[in-house]
Design an enzyme around this catalytic site. Structure first.
Site, mmCIF file in Angstrom:
data_model
loop_
_atom_site.group_PDB
_atom_site.id
_atom_site.type_symbol
_atom_site.label_atom_id
_atom_site.label_comp_id
_atom_site.label_asym_id
_atom_site.label_seq_id
_atom_site.Cartn_x
_atom_site.Cartn_y
_atom_site.Cartn_z
ATOM 1 N N ASP A 166 72.628 19.674 25.987
ATOM 2 C CA ASP A 166 73.817 20.066 25.849
ATOM 3 C C ASP A 166 74.488 20.514 27.072
ATOM 4 O O ASP A 166 75.743 20.640 27.169
ATOM 5 C CB ASP A 166 73.739 21.671 25.111
ATOM 6 C CG ASP A 166 72.971 22.680 25.967
ATOM 7 O OD1 ASP A 166 73.737 23.735 26.427
ATOM 8 O OD2 ASP A 166 71.923 22.549 26.010
ATOM 9 N N ASP A 195 66.274 17.988 25.526
ATOM 10 C CA ASP A 195 66.290 19.486 25.859
ATOM 11 C C ASP A 195 66.213 20.217 24.587
ATOM 12 O O ASP A 195 66.307 19.891 23.358
ATOM 13 C CB ASP A 195 67.884 19.817 26.305
ATOM 14 C CG ASP A 195 68.154 21.157 26.462
ATOM 15 O OD1 ASP A 195 67.283 21.981 27.437
ATOM 16 O OD2 ASP A 195 69.175 21.863 26.188
#
Length: 242
Positions: A192, A16
């Site tokens: 996250d 990500d």
């Protein structure tokens, strides 16, 4: 580093971007402030839209074109177009010109949104990992990875779009496995967000590393559906897995 289950052999990693490799909040807030200031200075005779006004306009656009919910760039352009078209007479443009104008404003917004420096630690970790295995980016966002210097560290950058739905949908995870030529169960996805990244990866057959530098409680503030395979407080902990 915390382990929640035994890892398979890691043959590739996916990352990500926003809030994993850098703190994204300040960048978006800066770009939003720029956009408001630009519109106020360029079109001082038009109504000033507060955040709630933009949200209502966004909902109106999505009600007509729900597929844009998976492409933040096209959605932003569509919302700006809707705004400008509503006042096309006041700013002296026709409907088609409003869309071209919205696209131009968005490109300036994106440049401001992508005007920041990625932390050196993130770059060092990516550089080391990419020497050992294929590394790919999977993002729901629209940051310009060329502008922030991340593109060279990845074999490919996959962004959500009308064709490839946002995480936690399967689309980008499956595409990453095909592009990497690695079985999904041997890809470790690092992110996250417990839903987009962790649940998205695990539910679609990948391993998941939850990046949690603030040491948040695993079950706090979210409807947890899948445990990560591992939890990281620092990205350089990934290097111990090589």
């Amino acid at each position: 580093m915390k382990f929640y289950r035994r890892l398979n052999t890691i043959k590739a990693m996916s990352f990500d971007l926003d809030d994993t490799l850098y703190d994204n909040g300040p960048n978006v807030r800066k770009a939003e402030a720029w956009l408001q200031q630009y519109l106020r200075e360029t079109y001082p005779h038009l109504p000033f839209f507060e955040a709630l006004d933009w949200l209502k306009l966004r909902k109106t656009v999505l009600a007509r074109q729900p597929q844009l919910g998976h492409d933040l760039s096209l959605l932003r352009i569509a919302v700006l177009t809707e705004f400008l078209q509503s006042y096309s007479t006041d700013i002296g443009v026709d409907t088609e010109s409003a869309k071209a104008l919205a696209t131009d404003i968005f490109q300036q917004f994106l440049a401001v949104r992508s005007d920041f420096v990625v932390p050196e630690k993130s770059l060092q970790v990516l550089a080391t990992l990419s020497e050992k295995m294929p590394v790919i980016a999977i993002t729901n966002g629209n940051v310009d990875t060329d502008a922030i210097g991340l593109t060279p560290y990845f074999s490919q950058v996959i962004k959500s779009s009308v064709e490839h739905k946002m995480k936690p949908a399967a689309d980008m995870f499956y595409l990453a496995a095909r592009q990497l030529h690695v079985p999904k169960q041997h890809i470790l996805h690092v992110g996250d967000h417990l839903i987009s990244d962790v649940s998205g990866a695990v539910s679609n057959g990948l391993m998941a590393a939850w990046f949690n530098p603030q040491q948040k409680c695993l079950k706090q503030g979210t409807k947890l559906t899948h445990l990560p395979d591992i939890e990281l407080s620092d990205l350089d902990e990934l290097l111990s897995l090589l």
